[in-house]
Design an enzyme around this catalytic site. Structure first.
Site, PDB file in Angstrom:
ATOM      1  N   PRO A  90       0.848  -1.205   0.000  1.00  7.81           N
ATOM      2  CA  PRO A  90       0.000   0.000   0.000  1.00  7.81           C
ATOM      3  C   PRO A  90       0.878   1.248   0.000  1.00  7.81           C
ATOM      4  O   PRO A  90       1.782   1.377   0.821  1.00  7.81           O
ATOM      5  CB  PRO A  90      -0.758  -0.111   1.325  1.00  7.81           C
ATOM      6  N   ILE A  91       0.616   2.149  -0.928  1.00  9.31           N
ATOM      7  CA  ILE A  91       1.343   3.417  -0.984  1.00  9.31           C
ATOM      8  C   ILE A  91       0.325   4.536  -1.067  1.00  9.31           C
ATOM      9  O   ILE A  91      -0.534   4.545  -1.953  1.00  9.31           O
ATOM     10  CB  ILE A  91       2.326   3.450  -2.173  1.00  9.31           C
ATOM     11  N   SER A 119      -4.278   1.507  -0.350  1.00  4.71           N
ATOM     12  CA  SER A 119      -3.865   2.272   0.830  1.00  4.71           C
ATOM     13  C   SER A 119      -5.010   3.063   1.450  1.00  4.71           C
ATOM     14  O   SER A 119      -5.850   3.629   0.748  1.00  4.71           O
ATOM     15  CB  SER A 119      -2.743   3.239   0.446  1.00  4.71           C
ATOM     16  N   ARG A 182      10.401  12.772   9.140  1.00  2.00           N
ATOM     17  CA  ARG A 182      10.992  12.597   7.813  1.00  2.00           C
ATOM     18  C   ARG A 182      11.574  13.921   7.311  1.00  2.00           C
ATOM     19  O   ARG A 182      10.857  14.755   6.752  1.00  2.00           O
ATOM     20  CB  ARG A 182       9.940  12.086   6.835  1.00  2.00           C
ATOM     21  N   LYS A 290       0.559  -5.495   9.888  1.00  2.00           N
ATOM     22  CA  LYS A 290       1.748  -5.028   9.152  1.00  2.00           C
ATOM     23  C   LYS A 290       2.625  -4.184  10.063  1.00  2.00           C
ATOM     24  O   LYS A 290       2.128  -3.256  10.702  1.00  2.00           O
ATOM     25  CB  LYS A 290       1.293  -4.200   7.940  1.00  2.00           C
ATOM     26  N   HIS A 314       8.130  -0.264   7.064  1.00  2.00           N
ATOM     27  CA  HIS A 314       7.445   0.821   6.361  1.00  2.00           C
ATOM     28  C   HIS A 314       8.447   1.508   5.416  1.00  2.00           C
ATOM     29  O   HIS A 314       8.421   2.718   5.227  1.00  2.00           O
ATOM     30  CB  HIS A 314       6.891   1.840   7.372  1.00  2.00           C
ATOM     31  N   SER A 346       9.911  -4.177   2.557  1.00  2.00           N
ATOM     32  CA  SER A 346      10.947  -3.191   2.912  1.00  2.00           C
ATOM     33  C   SER A 346      12.311  -3.606   2.365  1.00  2.00           C
ATOM     34  O   SER A 346      12.968  -4.494   2.914  1.00  2.00           O
ATOM     35  CB  SER A 346      11.042  -2.926   4.418  1.00  2.00           C
ATOM     36  N   GLY A 347      12.673  -2.975   1.281  1.00  2.00           N
ATOM     37  CA  GLY A 347      14.000  -3.168   0.705  1.00  2.00           C
ATOM     38  C   GLY A 347      14.071  -4.053  -0.527  1.00  2.00           C
ATOM     39  O   GLY A 347      15.137  -4.230  -1.098  1.00  2.00           O
ATOM     40  N   ILE A 348      12.929  -4.616  -0.940  1.00  2.00           N
ATOM     41  CA  ILE A 348      12.947  -5.486  -2.132  1.00  2.00           C
ATOM     42  C   ILE A 348      13.163  -4.612  -3.369  1.00  2.00           C
ATOM     43  O   ILE A 348      12.362  -3.714  -3.643  1.00  2.00           O
ATOM     44  CB  ILE A 348      11.607  -6.246  -2.287  1.00  2.00           C
TER      45      ILE A 348
END
Ligand code: FNR
Length: 421
Positions: A90-91, A119, A182, A290, A314, A346-348
């Site tokens: 989901p983004i 999302s 962020r 998640k 995330h 995360s990181g794929i």
């Protein structure tokens, strides 16, 4: 082989194949603020880097002379056979990447039989995206990702809508009860929230409308246009600590009642394990938690009667300094001990990464930023090509590893002398 044949036939790819070039191409296509929102992660971005670096420390030890002529990428999940072990993560606010981005990405997913996780912060209502998927492939798998609102009525309404538009699972994201710090995003004005983008699931919701009306009925004229002191704790921490920009953006924006109401109800930092019973009562769909990284939480998830856990940082966007998702995966898999499927993200960045996570015990893996970038560069066709490339590399990696079926992947194809450092 279709990928190589297409290459030999001279058909120009819509996207750079390698991730770093894809990211650069996406950066050129987006405004600085949009790119900062998508690419940026929390703090010094240590966890974001660790997420991808962790894959570099795992090594495949291939087996030879095993018949891999018939390869099978399919998996079984929640009683359904899926053709591949991939999911679209989901983004939120995909319109920052491209107009109508949610539907474009979801259509590409549907074409490949890849479930799209819609999302909670999408730019389009879930009903619109579900209809777009149906048009490509009736019954195309979609799930709904929920941010557990402080309004239980809203939670109930969102979940009911997800069921009504054919979503097959509810993914509850548990790592965003307080919004992450962020810097890249904050430096450029926190674009989505300051503009009220990414709240389509709310503005299309009858319960949310009621909440906005209630707010307007009780607010005095000043409160109607200013950020209320009651802004939800998750955003309040940022409002409190950030020097002004966001407040100013919010003040100078359009009628703000909807945005303010959203800020108030977005998250509920007071949630505890007992609250899961409420969700269980209100949906018959499988529930995925998640953002589970600790083995003890994974065990609690089993006890709580949920249907899966998803190991995720995330994308490093929430807690800087957090363990890399891949380093947390084996501990969660061992804790769950086969009682629940473990999903991963995360990181794929490519098919080989997917194989490594699957070998460590993930049932399925979700990709995030790669498809957002593909969307920015080439829309639906871009996401489609990205998925085709990921699946091709996954298939090739499987074959070269000497494993015919994704379901047969286990830790025996990984070198053991790779302790997380
Ligand atoms: C996210 N992610 C996310 N997760 C979620 O549960 N709900 C959401 O609305 C969003 N929104 C979102 C926006 C953007 C721009 C990004 C990059 C990520 C997190 C996402 O589902 C997933 O966990 C990560 O993206 C996976 O990491 P990679 O593949 O981006 O490294």
């Amino acid at each position: 082989s279709a990928v190589y044949r297409a290459g030999v036939s001279g058909r120009r790819p819509a996207l750079p194949v390698a991730f770093p070039e894809l990211e650069r191409a996406a950066r050129r296509r987006m405004s600085r603020a949009a790119f900062a929102y998508i690419a940026g992660s929390a703090g010094l971005e240590r966890t974001d880097r660790a997420d991808t670096d962790a894959f570099g420390r795992r090594r495949i030890v291939p087996r030879v002379l095993r018949d891999v002529s018939q390869r099978d990428l399919s998996i079984e999940l929640f009683g359904r056979r899926l053709p591949t072990p991939l999911l679209l993560a989901p983004i939120g606010v995909l319109d920052l990447a491209r107009r109508d981005g949610d539907a474009a990405a979801a259509r590409a997913a549907a074409a490949h039989g890849v479930p799209a996780v819609l999302s909670n912060q999408a730019s389009a209502p879930m009903e619109t995206v579900a209809a777009a998927m149906e048009a490509v492939r009736p019954g195309a798998a979609r799930w709904f990702q929920l941010y557990w609102s402080s309004s239980r009525d809203l939670v109930e309404s969102l979940v009911a809508r997800a069921e009504a538009c054919g979503c097959e699972a509810i993914v509850v994201t548990l790592d965003t009860h307080v919004l992450g710090w962020r810097p890249r995003d904050l430096a450029l004005g926190y674009l989505p929230f300051s503009r009220g983008l990414g709240i389509a699931q709310y503005t299309s919701d009858p319960v949310f409308h009621r909440l906005v009306r209630d707010r307007l009925a009780t607010a005095g004229p000043r409160e109607r246009t200013a950020v209320t002191p009651a802004a939800v704790a998750s955003f309040a921490s940022i409002l409190r600590h950030h020097p002004g920009d966001l407040r100013e953006n919010l003040r100078s924006g359009e009628p703000l009642a909807a945005v303010e109401t959203f800020l108030d109800v977005f998250a509920d930092p007071s949630l505890g394990w007992d609250d899961l019973a409420f969700l269980r009562e209100h949906t018959r769909l499988p529930i995925v938690l998640k953002g589970v990284l600790h083995p003890d939480d994974a065990r609690r998830a089993v006890d709580a009667g949920v249907d899966a856990v998803q190991v995720s940082t995330h994308g490093g966007r929430q807690l800087d300094g957090e363990i890399a998702a891949l380093d947390a995966l084996p501990g969660v898999v061992d804790a769950v001990d086969g009682r629940l499927p473990v999903l991963f993200d995360s990181g794929i960045r490519g098919g080989a990464d997917a194989v490594i996570a699957l070998a460590l015990g993930a049932r399925a893996v979700a990709v995030g930023r790669p498809y957002a970038y593909a969307l920015a560069v080439a829309g639906e066709r871009g996401v489609s090509e990205l998925l085709r490339n990921l699946l091709a590399e996954l298939d090739i990696t499987l074959g070269l590893s000497g494993v015919a079926r994704v379901a047969d992947l286990d830790r025996s194809v990984l070198a053991t002398a790779t302790p997380p450092t």
